[in-house]
Design a protein around this motif. Structure first.
Motif, PDB file in Angstrom:
ATOM      1  N   LYS A  53       0.860  -1.182   0.000  1.00 19.74           N
ATOM      2  CA  LYS A  53       0.000   0.000   0.000  1.00 19.74           C
ATOM      3  C   LYS A  53       0.898   1.234   0.000  1.00 19.74           C
ATOM      4  CE  LYS A  53      -2.237   0.783   3.809  1.00 19.74           C
ATOM      5  NZ  LYS A  53      -3.251   0.648   4.882  1.00 19.74           N
ATOM      6  N   TYR A  54       0.598   2.166  -0.893  1.00 19.64           N
ATOM      7  CA  TYR A  54       1.295   3.446  -0.907  1.00 19.64           C
ATOM      8  C   TYR A  54       0.469   4.471  -0.123  1.00 19.64           C
ATOM      9  CZ  TYR A  54       4.483   2.024  -4.686  1.00 19.64           C
ATOM     10  OH  TYR A  54       5.452   1.414  -5.440  1.00 19.64           O
ATOM     11  N   TYR A  55       1.182   5.414   0.486  1.00 21.59           N
ATOM     12  CA  TYR A  55       0.506   6.577   1.073  1.00 21.59           C
ATOM     13  C   TYR A  55       1.137   7.832   0.479  1.00 21.59           C
ATOM     14  CZ  TYR A  55      -1.241  10.065   4.334  1.00 21.59           C
ATOM     15  OH  TYR A  55      -1.848  11.178   4.869  1.00 21.59           O
ATOM     16  N   PHE A  56       0.306   8.657  -0.143  1.00 24.37           N
ATOM     17  CA  PHE A  56       0.718   9.954  -0.668  1.00 24.37           C
ATOM     18  C   PHE A  56      -0.200  11.001  -0.047  1.00 24.37           C
ATOM     19  CE2 PHE A  56       1.200   6.802  -4.103  1.00 24.37           C
ATOM     20  CZ  PHE A  56       2.566   6.873  -4.335  1.00 24.37           C
ATOM     21  N   GLY A  57       0.279  11.736   0.950  1.00 30.96           N
ATOM     22  CA  GLY A  57      -0.651  12.678   1.538  1.00 30.96           C
ATOM     23  C   GLY A  57      -0.084  13.513   2.660  1.00 30.96           C
ATOM     24  N   PRO A  58      -0.991  14.231   3.368  1.00 33.57           N
ATOM     25  CA  PRO A  58      -0.591  15.150   4.437  1.00 33.57           C
ATOM     26  C   PRO A  58      -0.269  14.409   5.728  1.00 33.57           C
ATOM     27  CG  PRO A  58      -2.972  15.125   4.217  1.00 33.57           C
ATOM     28  CD  PRO A  58      -2.435  14.254   3.120  1.00 33.57           C
ATOM     29  N   ASN A  59       0.540  15.055   6.570  1.00 32.11           N
ATOM     30  CA  ASN A  59       0.879  14.498   7.876  1.00 32.11           C
ATOM     31  C   ASN A  59      -0.138  14.966   8.913  1.00 32.11           C
ATOM     32  OD1 ASN A  59       3.104  13.518   6.548  1.00 32.11           O
ATOM     33  ND2 ASN A  59       4.513  15.040   7.374  1.00 32.11           N
ATOM     34  N   ASN A  60      -1.336  14.426   8.780  1.00 31.91           N
ATOM     35  CA  ASN A  60      -2.409  14.729   9.721  1.00 31.91           C
ATOM     36  C   ASN A  60      -2.446  13.620  10.770  1.00 31.91           C
ATOM     37  OD1 ASN A  60      -5.285  14.367  10.751  1.00 31.91           O
ATOM     38  ND2 ASN A  60      -5.478  16.329   9.715  1.00 31.91           N
ATOM     39  N   TYR A  61      -2.219  13.987  12.041  1.00 33.95           N
ATOM     40  CA  TYR A  61      -2.019  12.981  13.094  1.00 33.95           C
ATOM     41  C   TYR A  61      -3.194  12.021  13.189  1.00 33.95           C
ATOM     42  CZ  TYR A  61      -0.846  10.979  17.636  1.00 33.95           C
ATOM     43  OH  TYR A  61      -0.560  10.105  18.641  1.00 33.95           O
ATOM     44  N   LYS A  62      -4.404  12.520  13.254  1.00 37.30           N
ATOM     45  CA  LYS A  62      -5.584  11.666  13.412  1.00 37.30           C
ATOM     46  C   LYS A  62      -5.781  10.762  12.196  1.00 37.30           C
ATOM     47  CE  LYS A  62      -7.432  12.903  17.409  1.00 37.30           C
ATOM     48  NZ  LYS A  62      -7.672  11.950  18.505  1.00 37.30           N
ATOM     49  N   ALA A  63      -5.556  11.287  10.989  1.00 40.15           N
ATOM     50  CA  ALA A  63      -5.729  10.492   9.776  1.00 40.15           C
ATOM     51  C   ALA A  63      -4.672   9.398   9.682  1.00 40.15           C
ATOM     52  CB  ALA A  63      -5.680  11.389   8.548  1.00 40.15           C
ATOM     53  N   LEU A  64      -3.441   9.691  10.082  1.00 42.22           N
ATOM     54  CA  LEU A  64      -2.362   8.712   9.982  1.00 42.22           C
ATOM     55  C   LEU A  64      -2.563   7.540  10.935  1.00 42.22           C
ATOM     56  CD1 LEU A  64       0.819  10.973   9.664  1.00 42.22           C
ATOM     57  CD2 LEU A  64      -0.586   9.975   7.866  1.00 42.22           C
ATOM     58  N   GLN A  65      -3.315   7.737  12.004  1.00 40.76           N
ATOM     59  CA  GLN A  65      -3.568   6.646  12.945  1.00 40.76           C
ATOM     60  C   GLN A  65      -4.294   5.475  12.288  1.00 40.76           C
ATOM     61  OE1 GLN A  65      -5.614   8.954  16.062  1.00 40.76           O
ATOM     62  NE2 GLN A  65      -3.963   8.399  17.458  1.00 40.76           N
ATOM     63  N   LYS A  66      -5.011   5.745  11.205  1.00 43.04           N
ATOM     64  CA  LYS A  66      -5.800   4.706  10.543  1.00 43.04           C
ATOM     65  C   LYS A  66      -5.042   3.990   9.437  1.00 43.04           C
ATOM     66  CE  LYS A  66      -9.889   7.611  11.302  1.00 43.04           C
ATOM     67  NZ  LYS A  66     -10.996   8.372  10.620  1.00 43.04           N
ATOM     68  N   VAL A  67      -3.831   4.422   9.128  1.00 45.49           N
ATOM     69  CA  VAL A  67      -3.107   3.905   7.974  1.00 45.49           C
ATOM     70  C   VAL A  67      -2.335   2.633   8.300  1.00 45.49           C
ATOM     71  CG1 VAL A  67      -1.330   4.413   6.249  1.00 45.49           C
ATOM     72  CG2 VAL A  67      -2.965   6.183   6.929  1.00 45.49           C
ATOM     73  N   ALA A  68      -1.547   2.658   9.380  1.00 47.06           N
ATOM     74  CA  ALA A  68      -0.677   1.529   9.726  1.00 47.06           C
ATOM     75  C   ALA A  68      -0.251   1.672  11.177  1.00 47.06           C
ATOM     76  CB  ALA A  68       0.549   1.491   8.801  1.00 47.06           C
ATOM     77  N   PRO A  69       0.281   0.605  11.785  1.00 49.25           N
ATOM     78  CA  PRO A  69       0.740   0.692  13.176  1.00 49.25           C
ATOM     79  C   PRO A  69       1.803   1.766  13.351  1.00 49.25           C
ATOM     80  CG  PRO A  69       0.631  -1.607  12.472  1.00 49.25           C
ATOM     81  CD  PRO A  69       0.398  -0.770  11.248  1.00 49.25           C
ATOM     82  N   ASP A  70       1.594   2.625  14.345  1.00 46.58           N
ATOM     83  CA  ASP A  70       2.536   3.695  14.693  1.00 46.58           C
ATOM     84  C   ASP A  70       2.790   4.664  13.540  1.00 46.58           C
ATOM     85  OD1 ASP A  70       2.743   2.640  17.193  1.00 46.58           O
ATOM     86  OD2 ASP A  70       4.815   1.986  17.022  1.00 46.58           O
ATOM     87  N   PHE A  71       1.952   4.652  12.528  1.00 43.89           N
ATOM     88  CA  PHE A  71       2.183   5.520  11.372  1.00 43.89           C
ATOM     89  C   PHE A  71       2.041   6.997  11.751  1.00 43.89           C
ATOM     90  CE2 PHE A  71       1.355   6.893   6.884  1.00 43.89           C
ATOM     91  CZ  PHE A  71       2.499   6.352   6.346  1.00 43.89           C
ATOM     92  N   GLU A  72       1.206   7.276  12.771  1.00 48.66           N
ATOM     93  CA  GLU A  72       1.032   8.653  13.218  1.00 48.66           C
ATOM     94  C   GLU A  72       2.292   9.211  13.870  1.00 48.66           C
ATOM     95  OE1 GLU A  72      -0.124   6.038  16.682  1.00 48.66           O
ATOM     96  OE2 GLU A  72      -0.384   6.046  14.499  1.00 48.66           O
ATOM     97  N   GLU A  73       3.233   8.324  14.228  1.00 45.80           N
ATOM     98  CA  GLU A  73       4.484   8.785  14.837  1.00 45.80           C
ATOM     99  C   GLU A  73       5.365   9.534  13.835  1.00 45.80           C
ATOM    100  OE1 GLU A  73       5.133   8.588  18.037  1.00 45.80           O
ATOM    101  OE2 GLU A  73       3.237   7.551  18.407  1.00 45.80           O
ATOM    102  N   ASN A  74       4.999   9.525  12.561  1.00 40.02           N
ATOM    103  CA  ASN A  74       5.694  10.373  11.598  1.00 40.02           C
ATOM    104  C   ASN A  74       5.520  11.848  11.947  1.00 40.02           C
ATOM    105  OD1 ASN A  74       6.918   8.833   9.171  1.00 40.02           O
ATOM    106  ND2 ASN A  74       4.953   7.798   9.463  1.00 40.02           N
ATOM    107  N   VAL A  75       4.471  12.161  12.702  1.00 39.75           N
ATOM    108  CA  VAL A  75       4.292  13.524  13.222  1.00 39.75           C
ATOM    109  C   VAL A  75       4.944  13.552  14.599  1.00 39.75           C
ATOM    110  CG1 VAL A  75       2.634  15.315  13.854  1.00 39.75           C
ATOM    111  CG2 VAL A  75       2.115  13.747  11.975  1.00 39.75           C
ATOM    112  N   TYR A  76       6.094  14.179  14.699  1.00 35.40           N
ATOM    113  CA  TYR A  76       6.839  14.168  15.954  1.00 35.40           C
ATOM    114  C   TYR A  76       6.254  15.190  16.917  1.00 35.40           C
ATOM    115  CZ  TYR A  76      10.721  14.230  19.231  1.00 35.40           C
ATOM    116  OH  TYR A  76      11.484  14.153  20.374  1.00 35.40           O
TER     117      TYR A  76
END
Length: 612
Positions: A318-341
């Motif tokens: 799965k590719y992800y091309f998009g904004p670093n929105n913390y709440k949205a990233l939580q639904k993508v993959a495990p710990d994916f929201e951690e890209n927002v430090y």
């Protein structure tokens, strides 16, 4: 015809057949080098399937022979034409190339660069991408082969719709490579799968190697801050989310454990690949070598994936091309929201469970982000007001004790050990904890620092204007300097200037009730100046938040000062002094006195050593 004639004709026929069979010349190749064309019936055209046509190459062509030498069994799909097909979703404009059957470019529809241009988060001109598999003739890059698009019903995908289509490289009737893409109307995720069908001995080894070299384009105004926020992050089940240093201009790492996703992450946008299949022997690096100002950083990734995951079945990614929105990233993959430090522990906890949730609730009802910041400050200050009140009362108690503390200093002269012991005894008798004024301030520090990480990472503030600031996610420059001041920059941020002035005002106000004297009183005025240099290039939202917080704090202090009667405080302290006259020293105070005594003795020992 008699018997002899018939026998003669038969013998002559046999002789002619034998002659042409053994002695006839081979067909000549035309001088222009092209093969003679023999029209044949293509049996695949008789069937009504959508299987791509199998291409044939003649061994006697120099060009084709080179392809055979390089690609072996895959030479039939190593030559073709590049054709671009574009699909549109509500979020993405994404184009694909028949060469490689790969993504050619991705544009984010809801966002623009700082200068109003479309954000093309990925394009072939900015990256080198290889999926390598080994053959008898050497390594072959999947993305060098030519594919045919099949099963693409429409080019416009709206909210609620999902389509799937394939890019197929047909090697022969029973062998093919398929790349399968899935697009949804309202998502930044793109489904991707690869299958090698029908191959037996053509592919050697048990691993495929994915190499990805990507130059990350500049989308924001401040190149330096953009480079500081760009990196490569990754996730492994054993270690969780980790990544290369954001601030480093040249960093690399080799992993022993398998990763499940990795990302080319910038401050507000990101490109990533995600899978449940182990990606082994991962190598990641970042650098800025030979990059123009159009790019913030170069990221490279190399991983190995077992060929068995692709053999006669689709390996799913799965590719992800998009904004670093913390709440949205939580639904993508495990710990994916951690890209927002959001800061180090426990600062990150404050942001994750308090600040972000409050911010998103306010965002639902208020469209002006400057007003949201003001309300956020008011809510935080209201929640912390008991601590602020306690801290201010503690400083007021220390202030009324100042005459007695000065008497103790005069009594003991330069003997700091005895002076400190008497001071602690005075604090004990009047019931004042000298640290009680500091503890409330320390408890507020996590929130203060949480904002330091929250605002620079909030894509919601990007290109949102407030007052004179055109973009709250970057600095609000009112003057561009023709030169650069070290540690300050080449611009003047008005919100930072106002924040500095308000901090100096708060420092002065607190000094009216503080017992701090001497050099320490002057040093506290230096800190706001230091922060002016630090925050000048930080987002305007952060300086605005501190400005509003300072103004509210000043108002709180003014109100509390009117509520506090110093004469009553003196009476209370005198009553405590009488009550505690015969009270034993607490264990905490005993330990504190012992620590102070040890510290003083250590200083004396050092001074004696210097004299010798």
């Amino acid at each position: 015809m008699d018997k002899n004639q018939a026998t003669g004709l038969i013998l002559i026929s046999i002789l002619m057949i034998a002659y042409f069979w053994f002695f006839a010349e081979e067909p000549k190749i035309p001088e222009n080098g092209e093969d003679t064309k023999i029209e044949q019936i293509d049996e695949s055209q008789i069937e009504t399937t959508r299987t791509p046509e199998v291409k044939e190459f003649k061994n006697d062509s120099t060009v084709n022979q080179e392809l055979i030498n390089q690609y072996g069994a895959f030479a039939t799909v190593a030559k073709g034409e590049s054709e671009i097909t574009t699909f549109n979703t509500d979020k993405l404009q994404i184009s694909f190339d028949t060469k490689g059957g790969r993504i050619n470019s991705v544009e984010l529809k809801d966002f623009e660069t700082f200068d109003g241009k479309p954000i093309t988060i990925t394009q072939q001109a900015d990256e080198e991408k290889e999926l390598i598999f080994n053959t008898a003739t050497g390594p072959v890059n999947l993305y060098d082969l030519y594919f045919e698009l099949v099963d693409a019903p429409k080019r416009q995908i709206t909210d609620g719709d999902t389509i799937q289509f394939k890019y197929v490289a047909q090697i022969d009737a029973n062998k093919s490579i398929e790349q399968i893409y899935t697009l949804s109307g309202n998502q930044y995720e793109v489904g991707y799968a690869v299958a090698f069908n029908g191959f037996t001995n053509e592919i050697l080894g048990d691993q495929l190697t994915l190499r990805w070299n990507k130059k990350m384009r500049k989308f924001e105004k401040d190149l330096e801050q953009s480079r500081v926020k760009a990196t490569v992050n990754y996730y492994s089940e054993t270690e969780g989310m980790d990544g290369l240093s954001e601030r480093s201009e040249d960093d690399s790492e080799q992993l022993t454990e398998a990763v499940k996703w990795f990302s080319f992450k910038q401050n507000f946008f990101m490109e990533a690949i995600i899978t449940d299949i182990p990606m082994n022997r991962a190598e990641f690096s970042t650098n800025i070598e030979d990059l123009s100002d159009d790019y913030v950083k170069r990221g490279t990734a190399k991983v190995e994936i077992a060929y068995s995951e692709f053999q006669n079945k689709a390996a799913e990614f799965k590719y992800y091309f998009g904004p670093n929105n913390y709440k949205a990233l939580q639904k993508v993959a495990p710990d994916f929201e951690e890209n927002v430090y959001l800061g180090w522990f426990p600062i990150s906890l404050v942001n994750k469970y308090v600040i972000i949730n409050v911010f998103y609730v306010l965002e639902k009802y208020i469209s002006n982000y400057g007003v949201i910041i003001i309300i956020l400050v008011l809510l935080i200050k209201l929640a912390l007001s008991p601590l602020s009140y306690k801290s201010y009362v503690s400083m007021a108690k220390t202030k009324v004790l100042k005459p007695q503390l000065d008497e103790i200093k005069e009594k003991h002269g330069g003997d700091m050990q005895k002076a400190q012991a008497d001071q602690m005894e005075l604090y004990r008798k009047v019931g004042v904890n000298p640290l009680s004024g500091c503890i409330p301030l320390l408890l507020q520090m996590p929130i203060l620092f949480a904002m330091f990480y929250f605002f620079p990472s909030s894509i919601e503030l990007r290109q949102e204007a407030f007052l004179w600031a055109s973009d709250l996610s970057t600095y609000d420059s009112i003057v561009n300097l023709p030169f650069e001041i070290p540690f300050y920059g080449d611009h003047v941020s008005l919100f930072t200037i106002l924040m500095t002035a308000s901090t100096l005002l708060i420092t002065w106000s607190q000094g009216q009730v503080s017992s701090v004297q001497g050099p320490m009183k002057n040093i506290q005025y230096l800190m706001p100046i230091i922060f002016m240099f630090v925050l000048n290039s930080f987002p305007a939202a952060l300086s605005f938040y501190y400005l509003i917080a300072n103004l509210i704090t000043f108002g709180q202090q003014t109100l509390i000062r009117r509520m506090i009667d110093e004469d009553k405080i003196i009476k209370i302290l005198e009553e405590n002094k009488k009550k505690n006259a015969n009270k034993k020293t607490s264990k905490f105070q005993q330990r504190l006195q012992e620590a102070m005594k040890a510290s003083e003795e250590a200083k004396k020992g050092k001074s004696k050593g210097k004299k010798k």
